[in-house]
Scaffold this motif. Structure first.
Motif, mmCIF file in Angstrom:
data_model
loop_
_atom_site.group_PDB
_atom_site.id
_atom_site.type_symbol
_atom_site.label_atom_id
_atom_site.label_comp_id
_atom_site.label_asym_id
_atom_site.label_seq_id
_atom_site.Cartn_x
_atom_site.Cartn_y
_atom_site.Cartn_z
ATOM 1 N N UNK A 92 1.008 -1.143 0.086
ATOM 2 C CA UNK A 92 0.038 0.019 0.008
ATOM 3 C C UNK A 92 0.864 1.209 0.164
ATOM 4 N N UNK A 93 2.351 1.272 0.013
ATOM 5 C CA UNK A 93 3.198 2.271 0.118
ATOM 6 C C UNK A 93 3.015 3.185 -1.189
ATOM 7 N N UNK A 94 2.446 2.956 -2.256
ATOM 8 C CA UNK A 94 2.529 3.720 -3.238
ATOM 9 C C UNK A 94 1.141 3.685 -4.117
ATOM 10 N N UNK A 95 -0.012 3.821 -3.162
ATOM 11 C CA UNK A 95 -1.245 3.859 -3.739
ATOM 12 C C UNK A 95 -1.632 4.840 -4.847
ATOM 13 N N UNK A 96 -0.932 5.980 -4.876
ATOM 14 C CA UNK A 96 -1.334 6.672 -6.084
ATOM 15 C C UNK A 96 -0.558 6.341 -7.157
ATOM 16 N N UNK A 97 0.519 5.969 -7.312
ATOM 17 C CA UNK A 97 1.269 5.529 -8.307
ATOM 18 C C UNK A 97 0.291 4.369 -8.825
ATOM 19 N N UNK A 98 -0.041 3.481 -8.172
ATOM 20 C CA UNK A 98 -0.869 2.356 -8.513
ATOM 21 C C UNK A 98 -2.346 2.617 -8.936
ATOM 22 N N UNK A 99 -2.819 3.839 -8.462
ATOM 23 C CA UNK A 99 -4.145 4.206 -9.105
ATOM 24 C C UNK A 99 -3.843 4.507 -10.372
#
Lengths: 528, 255
Positions: free
Chosen positions: A344-351
């Protein structure tokens, strides 16, 4: 044609190497791994010399290699341009030279060579005499040809599906059982070998039915030739060659079909249900609804959860059936929740670019808090039951089911810590992700490996440190009655986890408010 | 012209040494259908991103319906809709879920968002595919879904980046009619494109951007100056190719 397609494969490889230093490093690692596998397989097969179960083990190893050939192209379909007939459909190519060319292209490369060299270990381990040696060489060549034609036949038959969204999703999910098998192997084989429960002799007789499948035919042909039965050996090889020819014919037929048909399975796919859930809970519920749906529909989310479950089980498998089961139970819960923090440490990149839709509507800190907590709620809705069920499952395996509450307590605190830290790293150290052709899970874009390491390690170490008070609570309350200890630990750990998630969410919202355009620019660079 | 719906002054942005937008000025009246045209790499997308609060400018001012975008981004974002060049959507939602999600993000109640989503899907000719995942949509369907997301909260200004790129004529017609109706109600549209025929057909205001600078702006008639917009555009930015004079072998009479 064969030469042209082999050149094409080598050119694709060379261009991929030029694309980045990561690709170069990956190639070097892959070649080293191939050399090690070749040497290891050769040595392993050669070491079977004189063993009573040598033919059985050779059969198993030949079968494993054929299975590997079958599975890997399904996962790496997009990596090899020569695997997809559609890339060649524009050209005026006759089917037979095309098939020979594709076969040659398949056989070119470090891994096919490693396969061939490794399996030649049978010339030492199983073959006896000149005839045995000759049959062994033929058998290995036919075994490799069988593996290649089988893999080609399956990929050609499934090419349409593998090019489609649904097929890619399915292929991506294969990573979970493969990872589970790997973990099972890595955890159990050393343990069983150490305990003397896994010896070559235990494989004697395993090929009762495997001797009739093509890899078994190859292994037994060598055995027959080496024990003075050249007629049977040749018969087995002839049968294997016939299987290769039939597979080749089937492959050519499916290749011809694959060139002019497309997969339409996604045309008819539709989702059920009429509306997004949590309609009554404002922006928080809206965001939770989107993330909740993504946990179920996005293959990479399913892979992450699957890998978390496998890791939790794998780390405890060596101790869970011993008196030290509690160590395994707690380690499993700590690692499971730490994994949640890492994932979950890069949720914006993964969005990804879709975050633009959200960025346009996140008006101020209050909205950002709702956005972050909506994510946490959705992830918690998966993490809490998953980690709890695994904790109780492991405790039941250890024949101390009540101690599942201890694993649950550690997991609840860890989930809160993982979510809070993941929120903070998502906005302070975001990086674009990209899904490369053939890769089932997204990876950081070139140049962002350092950010990934920092975010992942930060979340991992932070979560482990954050759960220490709960682990200490578990240790220091050992002598207290379970009826008091368990509920107190679970409630306190849950409260502690909630506080950590809440603090992380608030800090993340504050940081995100100042740099929403920058976060959007990172998200929009993701290629998912 | 009264108070402009969109006013841009001295907007600029550099990426390292490259000046992508070199201080542009624009004024677009309310109820206008305005086009921003320019060659590839001219700065259209960068300009639109800065106007919509998605890319922080190095300098300049953007005012939309009296709200200064970079002084209060949330307030400005609430009254605009954006359709990016590459439809940036959530692939794993169905079309229906995506529009409802966009509506609820914009503060509509779940019921209202669902109702508007259904109406927009109907107008955009997506009802039959409403339950399919966006991941399975064609380019045209994605553009239409993206437009639906941008319109669901009834914005007073709409920004579109290459809205008809890769869209078939039928879908393009659906989008064009919807936008024309939207502008007819007094709302404002600013869209970027390099399809001159389209701009000439639908826009009443055109700005030409080249190398990060506005080289012409005004009503479509003014910018055309008696020529076709295509010719006026080429005259303004200059032709950049030799027409393939070197390819002597190309053609049916050669081998």
């Amino acid at each position: 044609m064969a030469r042209l397609l082999v050149q094409l494969k080598l050119r694709l490889l060379r261009n991929a190497l030029r694309s980045s230093s990561q690709a170069k490093a990956g190639f070097i690692i892959s070649v080293i791994a191939a050399v090690l596998v070749a040497a290891g397989t050769f040595a392993g097969l050669a070491a079977l010399r004189g063993n009573s179960a040598s033919v059985d083990l050779t059969t198993v190893i030949f079968t494993l290699f054929a299975f590997g050939w079958l599975i890997l192209p399904l996962m790496a379909f997009g990596l090899d341009g020569t695997l997809d007939p559609a890339t060649l459909a524009l050209y005026p190519l006759r089917m037979r030279p095309l098939a020979v060319g594709l076969l040659a292209a398949s056989a070119a490369g470090a891994w096919p060579l490693a396969n061939l060299v490794g399996l030649l270990g049978v010339t030492v381990g199983l073959a006896r005499g000149a005839l045995g040696l000759l049959i062994a060489l033929l058998a290995v060549v036919l075994e490799v040809l069988f593996s290649i034609t089988l893999a080609r036949f399956v990929t050609a038959s499934l090419a349409g599906l593998l090019r489609s969204r649904r097929g890619k999703d399915f292929a991506a999910l294969l990573i979970i059982p493969i990872f589970a098998l790997y973990e099972l192997f890595a955890q159990l084989v050393p343990k069983l070998t150490e305990e003397g429960k896994l010896t070559p002799a235990r494989f004697a007789g395993v090929d009762v039915w495997m001797r009739w499948i093509p890899p078994g035919l190859a292994a037994h042909a060598i055995q027959d030739a080496s024990t003075g039965h050249p007629g049977t050996a040749l018969l087995r090889l002839a049968l294997l060659a016939a299987v290769v020819v039939v597979l080749g014919a089937l492959w050519i037929r499916s290749l011809g079909r694959g060139l002019v048909t497309t997969d339409t399975s996604t045309q008819s796919s539709a989702v059920r249900g009429v509306a997004l859930p949590f309609g009554r809970y404002g922006l928080r519920g809206t965001v939770a609804a989107r993330f909740w749906i993504y946990q179920r529909r996005e293959p990479s989310s399913l892979i992450y959860w699957g890998i978390t479950a496998v890791v939790m089980i794998a780390v405890s498998i060596r101790t869970i059936l011993t008196s030290g089961y509690l160590v395994g139970l707690v380690t499993s819960a700590v690692l499971g929740s730490a994994f949640l923090g890492v994932l979950h440490s890069n949720s914006i990149g993964l969005s990804g670019p879709g975050f633009g839709l959200e960025a346009m509507t996140l008006t101020g800190r209050r909205a950002l808090r709702a956005y972050v907590s909506g994510q946490n709620i959705a992830l918690g809705m998966v993490a809490v039951p998953l980690l709890t069920v695994i904790s109780f499952g492991l405790a039941a395996l250890a024949k101390h089911p009540v101690d599942g509450f201890l694993g649950m307590a550690v997991a609840l605190a860890g989930i809160g810590a993982g979510l809070g830290l993941g929120d903070i790293f998502s906005v302070t150290l975001p990086y674009p992700m990209e899904k490369r052709a053939g890769s089932p899970v997204p990876r950081p874009a070139d140049g962002f490996i350092g950010d990934r390491l920092a975010g992942s390690l930060g979340s991992l170490v932070g979560t482990v440190v954050a759960v220490i008070p709960v682990v200490l609570g578990v240790v220091f309350t050992r002598s207290d009655p379970a009826t008091v200890r368990m509920p107190v630990l679970v409630v306190c750990a849950a409260g502690y986890g909630l506080v950590l998630a809440w603090i992380g969410g608030r800090l993340a919202a504050r940081a995100a408010e100042r740099r929403l355009p920058e976060l959007y620019q990172i998200a929009v660079r993701s290629k998912l | 012209m009264g108070e402009p719906a969109i006013a841009v002054h001295g907007l600029r942005k550099s990426f390292g040494a490259k000046e992508a937008v070199a201080g542009i000025d624009l004024e677009i009246a309310a109820g206008s259908f305005a086009g921003l045209v320019g060659p590839n790499g001219a700065g259209k997308t960068t300009s639109l991103s800065m106007m919509t609060g998605l890319l922080r400018p190095d300098g300049g001012q953007v005012v939309i319906n009296g709200l200064e975008v970079w002084a209060d981004p949330p307030a400005a974002k609430a009254i605009i809709g954006v359709v990016p060049a590459e439809a940036r959507l959530f692939e794993r939602l169905s079309g229906e879920e995506l529009l409802e999600y966009a509506g609820r993000l914009r503060g509509l109640s779940a019921g209202e968002a669902r109702s508007r989503a259904a109406q927009l899907l109907e107008v955009l000719d997506l009802t039959a595919d409403a339950k399919r995942l966006v991941a399975d949509y064609s380019t045209g369907m994605r553009k239409k879904a993206s437009l639906g997301c941008a319109l669901i909260h009834n914005p007073s200004a709409l920004f579109l980046d290459e809205p008809l790129e890769g869209v078939d004529p039928v879908s393009a017609d659906v989008i064009r009619r919807l936008l024309t109706r939207y502008v007819g109600s007094g709302s404002t549209v600013l869209f970027s494109s390099h399809v001159m025929e389209l701009v000439e057909q639908v826009c009443d205001h055109v700005s030409v951007i080249d190398k990060g600078r506005i080289v012409a702006t005004g009503t479509t008639e003014q910018v055309r100056g008696g020529k076709t917009l295509q010719q006026a555009f080429i005259d303004l930015v200059g032709s950049r190719a030799d027409g393939g004079e070197g390819l002597s072998w190309l053609g049916s009479s050669s081998s």
